[in-house]
Design a protein around this motif. Structure first.
Motif, PDB file in Angstrom:
ATOM      1  N   SER A 147       0.827  -1.206   0.000  1.00  0.00           N
ATOM      2  CA  SER A 147       0.000   0.000   0.000  1.00  0.00           C
ATOM      3  C   SER A 147       0.862   1.258   0.000  1.00  0.00           C
ATOM      4  O   SER A 147       1.947   1.278   0.601  1.00  0.00           O
ATOM      5  N   MET A 148       0.381   2.285  -0.658  1.00  0.00           N
ATOM      6  CA  MET A 148       1.068   3.575  -0.635  1.00  0.00           C
ATOM      7  C   MET A 148       1.187   4.070   0.802  1.00  0.00           C
ATOM      8  O   MET A 148       0.255   3.966   1.595  1.00  0.00           O
ATOM      9  N   GLY A 149       2.366   4.594   1.135  1.00  0.00           N
ATOM     10  CA  GLY A 149       2.581   5.170   2.452  1.00  0.00           C
ATOM     11  C   GLY A 149       2.902   4.171   3.544  1.00  0.00           C
ATOM     12  O   GLY A 149       2.936   4.537   4.722  1.00  0.00           O
ATOM     13  N   VAL A 150       3.158   2.900   3.185  1.00  0.00           N
ATOM     14  CA  VAL A 150       3.480   1.905   4.205  1.00  0.00           C
ATOM     15  C   VAL A 150       4.703   2.354   4.998  1.00  0.00           C
ATOM     16  O   VAL A 150       5.662   2.897   4.439  1.00  0.00           O
ATOM     17  N   ASN A 151       4.675   2.161   6.317  1.00  0.00           N
ATOM     18  CA  ASN A 151       5.845   2.537   7.116  1.00  0.00           C
ATOM     19  C   ASN A 151       6.877   1.411   7.087  1.00  0.00           C
ATOM     20  O   ASN A 151       6.578   0.280   6.691  1.00  0.00           O
ATOM     21  N   SER A 152       8.083   1.729   7.496  1.00  0.00           N
ATOM     22  CA  SER A 152       9.172   0.762   7.373  1.00  0.00           C
ATOM     23  C   SER A 152       8.986  -0.451   8.275  1.00  0.00           C
ATOM     24  O   SER A 152       9.463  -1.545   7.961  1.00  0.00           O
ATOM     25  N   GLN A 153       8.260  -0.282   9.402  1.00  0.00           N
ATOM     26  CA  GLN A 153       8.032  -1.423  10.286  1.00  0.00           C
ATOM     27  C   GLN A 153       7.116  -2.450   9.617  1.00  0.00           C
ATOM     28  O   GLN A 153       7.327  -3.657   9.729  1.00  0.00           O
ATOM     29  N   ASP A 154       6.096  -1.968   8.919  1.00  0.00           N
ATOM     30  CA  ASP A 154       5.150  -2.873   8.274  1.00  0.00           C
ATOM     31  C   ASP A 154       5.648  -3.385   6.919  1.00  0.00           C
ATOM     32  O   ASP A 154       5.177  -4.416   6.430  1.00  0.00           O
ATOM     33  N   ALA A 155       6.583  -2.657   6.310  1.00  0.00           N
ATOM     34  CA  ALA A 155       7.051  -3.026   4.970  1.00  0.00           C
ATOM     35  C   ALA A 155       7.736  -4.386   4.957  1.00  0.00           C
ATOM     36  O   ALA A 155       7.696  -5.096   3.943  1.00  0.00           O
ATOM     37  N   ASP A 156       8.348  -4.776   6.061  1.00  0.00           N
ATOM     38  CA  ASP A 156       9.083  -6.042   6.107  1.00  0.00           C
ATOM     39  C   ASP A 156       8.190  -7.232   5.761  1.00  0.00           C
ATOM     40  O   ASP A 156       8.634  -8.186   5.108  1.00  0.00           O
ATOM     41  N   SER A 157       6.925  -7.188   6.171  1.00  0.00           N
ATOM     42  CA  SER A 157       6.007  -8.310   5.919  1.00  0.00           C
ATOM     43  C   SER A 157       5.673  -8.463   4.444  1.00  0.00           C
ATOM     44  O   SER A 157       5.141  -9.496   4.026  1.00  0.00           O
ATOM     45  N   HIS A 158       5.963  -7.454   3.647  1.00  0.00           N
ATOM     46  CA  HIS A 158       5.668  -7.514   2.212  1.00  0.00           C
ATOM     47  C   HIS A 158       6.833  -8.080   1.398  1.00  0.00           C
ATOM     48  O   HIS A 158       6.707  -8.264   0.191  1.00  0.00           O
ATOM     49  N   ILE A 159       7.954  -8.345   2.041  1.00  0.00           N
ATOM     50  CA  ILE A 159       9.107  -8.926   1.361  1.00  0.00           C
ATOM     51  C   ILE A 159       8.918 -10.438   1.295  1.00  0.00           C
ATOM     52  O   ILE A 159       8.949 -11.120   2.316  1.00  0.00           O
ATOM     53  N   LYS A 160       8.713 -10.966   0.101  1.00  0.00           N
ATOM     54  CA  LYS A 160       8.392 -12.380  -0.055  1.00  0.00           C
ATOM     55  C   LYS A 160       9.556 -13.219  -0.547  1.00  0.00           C
ATOM     56  O   LYS A 160       9.644 -14.406  -0.234  1.00  0.00           O
TER      57      LYS A 160
END
Length: 336
Positions: A151-164
């Protein structure tokens, strides 16, 4: 688990690869292509994982020998390829070689460019160029991650879960063309030709505790013309981790599944000093430009030449037991 794309049409054929990179099994019944798997990751991940477990336990009937030479890059083409410059030491050397300081903002706000993603090279494909003289052809050994939908604007803490998935990169650069393009104030284009990625990409859990803090803590090996050129640790001196890079890329736009985010050239600065060549007991470099920068700083002029036709480059990462994780990128520079 480990995944690869065999050369087949434009988007390859997805296979699950054994941990030792010796065997594979077709994944078409679950996901025909890597992009399909990423588009439907929540629905197919468990089935792919089960297939991987069965393969590693020798409990599938349709195993085949895995041949890296038959692979395209894991994503033969991608909706988006954005390369960062997470190792600010590398940027600092570039500036220092021409007598300039880096802006303070470089330590807090990542550099990133949007690369061409429609024609990635396979990991064993030749680097085809119409000329070498004056173009300053260089390799750049890097790490990259592949995301699901972000999602646009994702913070760096939540971005890790999007790394597959993670993989290696050779981000080919034409150093001789870069100054003219940047002088126009509109960024890279001709100076950044097709990149190549490792035969295999892996899920973060495959890396165990070497994947932590959204960084990969292992040396990245580059071998130029069969001679060791560099093995800097990808987790050392990484100013911005992958979560921060993904968050940066998504600041003003969403990222679709299959977005590739690169680390930039892996570079170490040990004991406050630039890295030394491997032959002098150092960790060496992940591109030719970096040793040329150090030669300029230390000796007043660059001596190491850029790649010429016939030169070869190999990029690989080994686990703590000395086994190849991603397979190897092995390319020869060839006149087109």
């Amino acid at each position: 688990m480990k995944l690869a794309s065999l050369k087949h049409g434009r988007d390859g054929r997805l296979v699950v690869v054994a941990r030792d990179l010796k065997q594979m099994v077709d994944a078409a019944k679950i996901a025909p292509t890597m992009q399909y798997a990423l588009d439907n990751w929540a629905d197919v991940k468990d089935d792919l994982q089960q297939l991987s477990d069965d393969l590693n336990n020798n409990s599938v009937d349709n195993m085949e020998v895995f041949d890296e030479a038959k692979c395209s890059s894991p994503l033969p083409r991608a909706y988006q390829w954005a390369d960062g410059s997470a190792y600010v030491n590398h940027v600092e050397l570039v500036r220092k070689a021409r007598g300039a300081e880096i802006p303070e903002s470089f330590w807090t706000d990542p550099l990133m460019y949007q690369g061409g993603s429609d024609s990635f090279l396979g990991p064993k494909d030749d680097i085809l160029m119409p000329q070498a003289d004056g173009w300053g052809i260089d390799f750049e050994a890097e790490i990259a991650v592949i995301t699901d939908d972000v999602s646009m604007g994702v913070n760096s803490q939540d971005a890790d879960s999007h790394i597959k998935l993670l993989m290696l990169v050779n981000d080919v650069s034409l150093r001789g063309l870069i100054p003219g393009e940047l002088a126009k104030g509109f960024g890279f284009f001709q100076s950044k030709p097709s990149s190549a990625f490792s035969p295999v990409c892996v899920t973060p859990d495959e890396l165990a505790d070497t994947w932590r803090d959204s960084k990969l803590h292992l040396p990245l090996r580059s071998t130029l013309n069969n001679e060791a050129f560099g093995e800097p640790d990808a987790g050392v001196d990484m100013t911005f981790n992958f979560s921060q890079l993904v968050s940066h890329a998504a600041k003003s736009r969403p990222l679709c599944a299959g977005t590739i985010i690169g680390s930039g050239t892996v570079s170490n600065k040990l004991d406050g000093e630039p890295g030394k060549p491997i032959k002098d007991g150092g960790v060496g470099y992940s591109c030719i430009a970096e040793i040329r920068m150090i030669e300029t700083i230390m000796q007043g002029a660059a001596k190491t030449p850029f790649m010429q036709f016939g030169d070869t480059i190999k990029i690989e990462m080994l686990d703590t037991q000395g086994h190849s994780i991603f397979g190897s990128i092995e390319q020869k520079l060839t006149k087109s």
